[in-house]
Design a protein around this motif. Structure first.
Motif, PDB file in Angstrom:
ATOM      1  N   THR A 131     128.787  13.081  40.706  1.00 39.42           N
ATOM      2  CA  THR A 131     128.322  13.982  39.654  1.00 39.42           C
ATOM      3  C   THR A 131     128.842  15.387  39.950  1.00 39.42           C
ATOM      4  N   GLU A 184     127.108  18.032  40.255  1.00 40.88           N
ATOM      5  CA  GLU A 184     126.220  18.612  41.270  1.00 40.88           C
ATOM      6  C   GLU A 184     126.617  18.156  42.670  1.00 40.88           C
ATOM      7  N   MET A 185     126.957  16.888  42.796  1.00 35.67           N
ATOM      8  CA  MET A 185     127.389  16.328  44.080  1.00 35.67           C
ATOM      9  C   MET A 185     128.688  16.988  44.544  1.00 35.67           C
ATOM     10  N   TRP A 208     129.895  19.924  43.655  1.00 34.18           N
ATOM     11  CA  TRP A 208     129.655  21.332  43.990  1.00 34.18           C
ATOM     12  C   TRP A 208     129.049  21.452  45.386  1.00 34.18           C
ATOM     13  N   GLU A 209     128.132  20.581  45.720  1.00 33.37           N
ATOM     14  CA  GLU A 209     127.541  20.594  47.058  1.00 33.37           C
ATOM     15  C   GLU A 209     128.616  20.318  48.114  1.00 33.37           C
ATOM     16  N   SER A 264     130.802  23.322  48.495  1.00 29.78           N
ATOM     17  CA  SER A 264     130.065  24.386  49.173  1.00 29.78           C
ATOM     18  C   SER A 264     130.058  24.175  50.684  1.00 29.78           C
ATOM     19  N   SER A 301     129.736  30.385  42.075  1.00 32.59           N
ATOM     20  CA  SER A 301     128.568  31.218  42.377  1.00 32.59           C
ATOM     21  C   SER A 301     128.852  32.705  42.206  1.00 32.59           C
ATOM     22  N   THR A 345     123.110  28.064  36.573  1.00 34.75           N
ATOM     23  CA  THR A 345     123.152  27.753  38.000  1.00 34.75           C
ATOM     24  C   THR A 345     124.610  27.593  38.439  1.00 34.75           C
ATOM     25  N   ASP A 346     124.819  27.664  39.735  1.00 38.31           N
ATOM     26  CA  ASP A 346     126.176  27.517  40.266  1.00 38.31           C
ATOM     27  C   ASP A 346     126.765  26.154  39.891  1.00 38.31           C
ATOM     28  N   SER A 347     125.968  25.105  40.014  1.00 35.84           N
ATOM     29  CA  SER A 347     126.499  23.775  39.712  1.00 35.84           C
ATOM     30  C   SER A 347     126.796  23.617  38.223  1.00 35.84           C
ATOM     31  N   GLN A 348     126.039  24.285  37.367  1.00 35.74           N
ATOM     32  CA  GLN A 348     126.324  24.238  35.932  1.00 35.74           C
ATOM     33  C   GLN A 348     127.647  24.936  35.621  1.00 35.74           C
ATOM     34  N   ALA A 355     130.400  22.682  36.738  1.00 35.37           N
ATOM     35  CA  ALA A 355     130.591  21.580  35.788  1.00 35.37           C
ATOM     36  C   ALA A 355     131.378  22.038  34.568  1.00 35.37           C
TER      37      ALA A 355
END
Length: 253
Positions: free
Chosen positions: A145, A147-148, A150-151, A154, A224, A238-241, A244
């Protein structure tokens, strides 16, 4: 023994990497055997271990031939073991191996695939990221995803900025064209894009770059940053948004 890292072009746009130092010779990814064998034989090197980042065919197609010729250890992501040729050493987050200047640690970086790993050589100030963090880009989010991913990015962004990132494909010039649609006023990015164009005109590889350059120019690492959020009109996201959104734009580019 000084550490030597050799970039080996494979297929149409893949890179494999030979790492030669205190523990012998390692190979990161095996897109095809012939150019890797030529690079080894031209230096009179053997092959002690193959480090696989993920299961996609363009990173493992040369593995069987190399295994038969050199009998190396084969190390790769435990979470993709069922999708890979047999591993001698399944690896997961935090595992360490190697000795001297070839000591490395495993970083799990899912997103492009669910089990993708990167190899960080802290003493050598090098990280082999394949299709996770790429020069001025990142891999498509095929299995995970946003979000995954982006993590994962990071985690890599938190490495020492002098770490050289060795990624898996020569996509940098196309990535630069896209990055300029996001931050057309980023002076560092504009300068880097010009240098990339010159390097590619001379057939020089550009997918090997200090993390510090990525942090200032790669839009996928900058989700970010308030300046990039303003650039995509997502100041309150948000950063992940934001990541995306940038990834979606790149997919359509």
């Amino acid at each position: 023994m000084p550490l030597e890292i050799v970039t080996v072009p494979c297929r149409s746009d893949n890179y494999a990497y030979l790492i030669h130092g205190d523990a012998g010779t390692y190979l990161v990814d095996a897109p095809e055997a012939e150019p890797i064998i030529a690079a080894l034989e031209g230096r009179d090197w053997g092959l002690d271990a193959i480090l696989i980042t993920h299961h996609h065919a363009d990173h493992v197609d040369g593995l069987s031939e190399l295994r038969e010729k050199y009998s190396p250890r084969v190390m790769g992501p435990r979470k993709e073991e069922a999708k890979l040729p047999p591993l001698t050493d399944p690896l997961e987050e935090g595992d360490h191996d190697g000795t001297g200047n070839m000591e490395f640690e495993v970083i799990e970086v899912p997103g492009h695939t669910l089990g993708h790993i990167a190899f960080h050589f802290p003493k050598a100030k090098a990280a082999f990221t394949a299709d996770s963090l790429m020069a001025l880009g990142c891999g498509r989010v095929f299995e995970g995803t946003p979000e995954m991913m982006w993590e994962s990015l990071s985690k890599l962004a938190a490495l020492p900025p002098e770490t050289v990132i060795y990624s898996g494909h020569e996509y940098t010039q196309a990535n630069a064209r896209f990055a300029l649609t996001i931050e057309p006023e980023n002076e560092e990015l504009k300068s880097r894009a010009e240098a990339i164009a010159q390097a590619r005109a001379e057939d020089r590889p550009t997918a090997q770059v200090p993390l510090s350059e990525e942090l200032s120019t790669n839009p996928f690492l900058r989700a970010s940053d308030p300046a990039l959020k303003r650039a995509v009109g997502m100041q309150d996201a948000t950063d992940s948004q934001v990541f995306a959104e940038v990834r979606t734009r790149k997919d359509r580019f």
